[in-house]
Write an enzyme that holds these catalytic residues in place. Structure first.
Site, PDB file in Angstrom:
ATOM      1  N   ALA A  13      -1.810   9.094  -3.366  1.00 50.54           N
ATOM      2  CA  ALA A  13      -1.621  10.188  -4.326  1.00 50.54           C
ATOM      3  C   ALA A  13      -2.820  11.125  -4.394  1.00 50.54           C
ATOM      4  CB  ALA A  13      -1.317   9.611  -5.704  1.00 50.54           C
ATOM      5  N   VAL A  63      -2.712   0.142   1.940  1.00 53.50           N
ATOM      6  CA  VAL A  63      -1.415  -0.504   1.688  1.00 53.50           C
ATOM      7  C   VAL A  63      -0.973  -1.431   2.817  1.00 53.50           C
ATOM      8  CG1 VAL A  63      -0.524   1.259   0.093  1.00 53.50           C
ATOM      9  CG2 VAL A  63      -0.117   1.509   2.557  1.00 53.50           C
ATOM     10  N   ASN A  89       4.559   6.322  -1.115  1.00 57.57           N
ATOM     11  CA  ASN A  89       4.358   7.630  -0.479  1.00 57.57           C
ATOM     12  C   ASN A  89       3.331   7.608   0.640  1.00 57.57           C
ATOM     13  OD1 ASN A  89       4.171  10.777  -0.539  1.00 57.57           O
ATOM     14  ND2 ASN A  89       2.077  10.061  -0.899  1.00 57.57           N
ATOM     15  N   SER A 141      11.449  10.291   5.693  1.00 54.86           N
ATOM     16  CA  SER A 141      11.311  11.612   6.325  1.00 54.86           C
ATOM     17  C   SER A 141      12.606  12.008   7.018  1.00 54.86           C
ATOM     18  CB  SER A 141      10.193  11.582   7.374  1.00 54.86           C
ATOM     19  OG  SER A 141      10.210  12.782   8.124  1.00 54.86           O
ATOM     20  N   TYR A 154       6.426   7.073  14.308  1.00 56.21           N
ATOM     21  CA  TYR A 154       6.621   7.622  12.956  1.00 56.21           C
ATOM     22  C   TYR A 154       8.108   7.589  12.557  1.00 56.21           C
ATOM     23  CZ  TYR A 154       6.242  11.016   9.097  1.00 56.21           C
ATOM     24  OH  TYR A 154       6.288  11.651   7.872  1.00 56.21           O
ATOM     25  N   ALA A 156      10.486   5.708  13.775  1.00 58.09           N
ATOM     26  CA  ALA A 156      10.942   4.321  13.610  1.00 58.09           C
ATOM     27  C   ALA A 156      10.496   3.772  12.251  1.00 58.09           C
ATOM     28  CB  ALA A 156      10.397   3.451  14.743  1.00 58.09           C
ATOM     29  N   LYS A 158       9.893   5.482   9.538  1.00 56.67           N
ATOM     30  CA  LYS A 158      10.601   6.165   8.449  1.00 56.67           C
ATOM     31  C   LYS A 158      12.074   5.739   8.391  1.00 56.67           C
ATOM     32  CE  LYS A 158       7.160   8.407   6.706  1.00 56.67           C
ATOM     33  NZ  LYS A 158       6.721   8.100   5.335  1.00 56.67           N
ATOM     34  N   ILE A 187       7.127  19.910   5.013  1.00 58.23           N
ATOM     35  CA  ILE A 187       6.512  20.264   3.728  1.00 58.23           C
ATOM     36  C   ILE A 187       5.088  20.747   3.990  1.00 58.23           C
ATOM     37  CG2 ILE A 187       5.921  19.381   1.425  1.00 58.23           C
ATOM     38  CD1 ILE A 187       8.957  19.240   2.132  1.00 58.23           C
TER      39      ILE A 187
HETATM   40  P1  NAD Z   1      -1.091  13.560   3.515  1.00 60.52           P
HETATM   41  O1  NAD Z   1      -1.698  13.184   4.803  1.00 60.52           O
HETATM   42  O2  NAD Z   1      -1.477  14.842   2.862  1.00 60.52           O
HETATM   43  O3  NAD Z   1      -1.305  12.383   2.453  1.00 60.52           O
HETATM   44  C1  NAD Z   1      -1.100  11.038   2.805  1.00 60.52           C
HETATM   45  C2  NAD Z   1      -1.631  10.140   1.728  1.00 60.52           C
HETATM   46  O4  NAD Z   1      -1.488   8.782   2.171  1.00 60.52           O
HETATM   47  C3  NAD Z   1      -3.106  10.351   1.426  1.00 60.52           C
HETATM   48  O5  NAD Z   1      -3.302  10.280   0.032  1.00 60.52           O
HETATM   49  C4  NAD Z   1      -3.794   9.170   2.106  1.00 60.52           C
HETATM   50  O6  NAD Z   1      -4.963   8.738   1.421  1.00 60.52           O
HETATM   51  C5  NAD Z   1      -2.710   8.103   1.972  1.00 60.52           C
HETATM   52  N1  NAD Z   1      -2.867   7.023   2.951  1.00 60.52           N
HETATM   53  C6  NAD Z   1      -2.996   7.114   4.297  1.00 60.52           C
HETATM   54  N2  NAD Z   1      -3.167   5.891   4.835  1.00 60.52           N
HETATM   55  C7  NAD Z   1      -3.144   5.009   3.810  1.00 60.52           C
HETATM   56  C8  NAD Z   1      -3.278   3.600   3.717  1.00 60.52           C
HETATM   57  N3  NAD Z   1      -3.464   2.828   4.795  1.00 60.52           N
HETATM   58  N4  NAD Z   1      -3.221   3.015   2.485  1.00 60.52           N
HETATM   59  C9  NAD Z   1      -3.038   3.771   1.388  1.00 60.52           C
HETATM   60  N5  NAD Z   1      -2.906   5.113   1.407  1.00 60.52           N
HETATM   61  C10 NAD Z   1      -2.959   5.720   2.603  1.00 60.52           C
HETATM   62  O7  NAD Z   1       0.472  13.495   3.752  1.00 60.52           O
HETATM   63  P2  NAD Z   1       1.713  14.189   3.025  1.00 60.52           P
HETATM   64  O8  NAD Z   1       2.182  15.265   3.903  1.00 60.52           O
HETATM   65  O9  NAD Z   1       1.434  14.452   1.596  1.00 60.52           O
HETATM   66  O10 NAD Z   1       2.782  12.999   3.170  1.00 60.52           O
HETATM   67  C11 NAD Z   1       3.086  12.095   2.150  1.00 60.52           C
HETATM   68  C12 NAD Z   1       4.269  11.259   2.594  1.00 60.52           C
HETATM   69  O11 NAD Z   1       5.359  12.114   2.875  1.00 60.52           O
HETATM   70  C13 NAD Z   1       4.004  10.472   3.882  1.00 60.52           C
HETATM   71  O12 NAD Z   1       4.631   9.211   3.800  1.00 60.52           O
HETATM   72  C14 NAD Z   1       4.667  11.314   4.940  1.00 60.52           C
HETATM   73  O13 NAD Z   1       5.051  10.553   6.041  1.00 60.52           O
HETATM   74  C15 NAD Z   1       5.859  11.868   4.181  1.00 60.52           C
HETATM   75  N6  NAD Z   1       6.412  13.094   4.734  1.00 60.52           N
HETATM   76  C16 NAD Z   1       5.658  14.222   4.867  1.00 60.52           C
HETATM   77  C17 NAD Z   1       6.231  15.373   5.399  1.00 60.52           C
HETATM   78  C18 NAD Z   1       5.468  16.653   5.559  1.00 60.52           C
HETATM   79  O14 NAD Z   1       6.021  17.601   6.140  1.00 60.52           O
HETATM   80  N7  NAD Z   1       4.264  16.780   5.082  1.00 60.52           N
HETATM   81  C19 NAD Z   1       7.567  15.351   5.801  1.00 60.52           C
HETATM   82  C20 NAD Z   1       8.297  14.197   5.644  1.00 60.52           C
HETATM   83  C21 NAD Z   1       7.717  13.074   5.110  1.00 60.52           C
END
Ligand code: NAD
Length: 246
Positions: A13, A63, A89, A141, A154, A156, A158, A187
């Site tokens: 977060a 995590v 997340n 995703s 990725y 797989a 998701k 996003i």
């Molecule tokens: P981001 O990289 O901005 O943030 C990812 C967050 O995950 C960060 O807070 C980071 O500290 C945390 N994180 C990473 N590895 C970790 C670990 N081992 N343990 C705990 N926390 C960890 O990414 P985002 O774009 O905000 O994506 C958030 C979620 O949404 C992700 O699961 C991503 O796969 C998914 N998502 C993103 C998009 C996009 O277009 N940005 C699209 C589809 C899905």
């Protein structure tokens, strides 16, 4: 919609989608457990919540490590005494074409995205089953539904989160614990910021709404899934993708 009296945990977060979800849940009155890979990063979001008049606890966790997740839940429960909402997340990418993908890149992505969600869901299930109330939302995703070249690991992970969501939904339904997934399209976050202009243009062509989504677009879907109005919805996959995949 009020979440007053409820406690929510959002993994990853510190920024992007997770930060938007945490801020929106807190704005509805939930006390927040904000987690990130560094305490400093988690504190950043927690301070924002507190400055807006909310309640938040910042905790550091990887995590993918079961023992760390157990410790996280112990600390969160010691502080708040309950957990009503879990949003899985946290996520990473390590992209590459299949033929060149290293085993380590496969493992890292599966460990954080899928095993991380499993680790947190298992701990949350203990608390929520006992309380006979819980809302679990997994941030999957669009590419987990449709596939994407260069992202076999990725996609797989998701897609795996969707299977996890549905199984958990079936196992915990009688305990009044729902489990749902949201599948964001593209996003605007750190994850997508580095795209070249050419890649961005090609992407926009695939999106009927012709724009990238925002963290708040995803947060709105999460808010709905944890609201009283969604209490009969479980095992659902909610697309938030501007029409990119139907
Ligand atoms: P981001 O990289 O901005 O943030 C990812 C967050 O995950 C960060 O807070 C980071 O500290 C945390 N994180 C990473 N590895 C970790 C670990 N081992 N343990 C705990 N926390 C960890 O990414 P985002 O774009 O905000 O994506 C958030 C979620 O949404 C992700 O699961 C991503 O796969 C998914 N998502 C993103 C998009 C996009 O277009 N940005 C699209 C589809 C899905």
């Amino acid at each position: 919609m009020s979440l007053k009296g409820q406690v929510a945990m959002v993994t990853g977060a510190s920024r992007g989608i997770g930060r938007a979800i945490a801020l929106q849940l807190a704005a509805r009155g939930a006390a927040l457990v904000v987690t990130a890979t560094t305490l400093e990063a988690a504190r950043h979001t927690a301070e924002e919540i507190e400055q807006a008049g909310g309640k938040a606890l910042a905790l550091k966790v990887d995590v993918s490590v079961g023992a760390e997740v157990e410790g996280l839940f112990k600390e969160a429960l010691a502080a708040f005494g309950r957990l009503d909402i879990l949003v899985n997340n946290a996520g990473i990418t390590k992209d590459g074409l299949l033929l060149r993908m290293k085993e380590a890149d496969w493992d890292a992505v599966m460990d954080v995205n899928l095993k991380g969600a499993f680790n947190c869901t298992r701990e949350a299930a203990k608390v929520m089953s006992k309380a006979r109330y819980g809302r679990i939302v997994n941030v999957s995703s669009v590419v987990g539904e449709m596939g994407n070249p260069g992202q076999a690991n990725y996609c797989a992970s998701k897609a795996g989160m969707i299977g996890l969501t549905k199984s958990v939904a079936k196992e915990l339904a009688r305990r009044n614990v729902t489990a749902n997934a949201v599948t964001p399209g593209f996003i605007e976050t750190d994850m997508t910021r580095d795209l070249s202009d050419k890649a961005r243009e090609a992407l926009l062509e695939q999106i009927p709404m012709a724009r990238l989504g925002s963290g708040d677009d995803i947060a709105a879907a999460v808010l709905f899934l944890v609201s009283a109005g969604a209490s009969y919805i479980t095992g659902h996959v909610l697309s938030v993708n501007g029409g990119m995949y139907m």
